[in-house]
Structure formats: structure tokens, C-alpha cells
Scaffold this motif. Structure first.
Motif, mmCIF file in Angstrom:
data_model
loop_
_atom_site.group_PDB
_atom_site.id
_atom_site.type_symbol
_atom_site.label_atom_id
_atom_site.label_comp_id
_atom_site.label_asym_id
_atom_site.label_seq_id
_atom_site.Cartn_x
_atom_site.Cartn_y
_atom_site.Cartn_z
ATOM 1 N N VAL A 2 0.837 -1.184 0.000
ATOM 2 C CA VAL A 2 0.000 0.000 0.000
ATOM 3 C C VAL A 2 0.879 1.243 0.000
ATOM 4 O O VAL A 2 1.956 1.258 0.590
ATOM 5 N N ARG A 27 -3.232 -1.518 -2.324
ATOM 6 C CA ARG A 27 -4.151 -2.324 -1.536
ATOM 7 C C ARG A 27 -5.037 -1.437 -0.672
ATOM 8 O O ARG A 27 -4.712 -0.293 -0.384
ATOM 9 N N THR A 28 -6.123 -1.999 -0.228
ATOM 10 C CA THR A 28 -7.035 -1.267 0.622
ATOM 11 C C THR A 28 -6.390 -0.968 1.965
ATOM 12 O O THR A 28 -5.616 -1.760 2.507
#
Length: 121
Positions: A2, A27-28
Motif C-alpha cells: 500500500v 491495496r485497501t
């Protein structure tokens, strides 16, 4: 991995408020605890606040406790740092970090580029 991206910094007067945002690319953010750090000119980077994945847990440096609040909107993949009653000593570059926990920067794997906050007296 991320990649955090900070925004919302600027020049304000003492006593004003400012809200920083930390958005995630890649990514979240939902899977990561997030920490906020800051570095003033000529000083080492220091811990400011941390917020858990769910947003249910967090803690703050004594210097900002009661003035700063971290929150998150996982639907927007964004973490916030609400800063109230700003003081000139809050002037620093503020960083968002993910992938760790605690007050030590070495605990965090992913760092943003930082956003400048300047508080004029």
C-alpha cells in the motif's frame, strides 16, 4: 503493498484547525493500522498518533492529546488527522505510515511523502 498519500497541509494561524488526509493507493487501507508522525526542521521525526484497522483503537503523543484526533473512513480508503488549537510548535512535515503499530517509526513499512503544516504565531 500500500502507498499512503497525504494531503491537507498548509499555512494557518495559531488556534486554527486543519484536517490532514491520508489516502491509500494499491491495496485497501482497511487491512492496515496507520500511524501519523511529524518532523520539524532540525528535529527527528516523532510519533503523533496511531489508529487501528477498525478505527476502534488509537493513541496519541502527549503533546497533541486533546487537540488532535485520528479517524478513518474505510469505505473511502482514507485516514484523517483532525488538528485543532494548532500551535507554532506543531509546525512540521506530517507523515502517514501504514503496516505497523506503536510509536516507533521502524515499526511501519509504508510511508507517504509528507505534507507541510505551518502554524504562524
Amino acid at each position: 503493498q500500500v502507498q499512503p498519500v497525504e494531503s491537507g497541509g498548509g499555512l494557518v494561524q495559531a488556534g486554527d484547525s486543519l484536517r490532514l488526509s491520508c489516502a491509500a493507493s494499491g491495496r485497501t487501507f482497511n487491512n492496515y493500522n496507520v500511524g501519523w508522525f511529524r518532523q520539524a526542521p532540525g528535529k527527528e521525526r516523532e510519533f503523533v498518533a496511531a489508529i487501528s484497522r477498525s478505527g476502534g483503537n488509537g493513541y496519541y503523543a502527549d503533546s497533541v492529546k486533546g487537540r488532535f484526533t485520528s479517524s478513518r473512513d474505510n469505505a473511502k480508503n482514507t485516514v484523517y488527522l483532525q488538528m485543532n488549537s494548532l500551535k507554532p510548535e506543531d509546525t512540521a512535515v506530517y507523515y502517514c505510515a501504514a503496516g505497523g503499530w506503536g510509536t516507533e517509526e521502524y515499526n511501519y513499512s509504508y510511508w507517504g511523502q509528507g505534507t507541510q503544516v505551518t502554524v504562524a504565531s
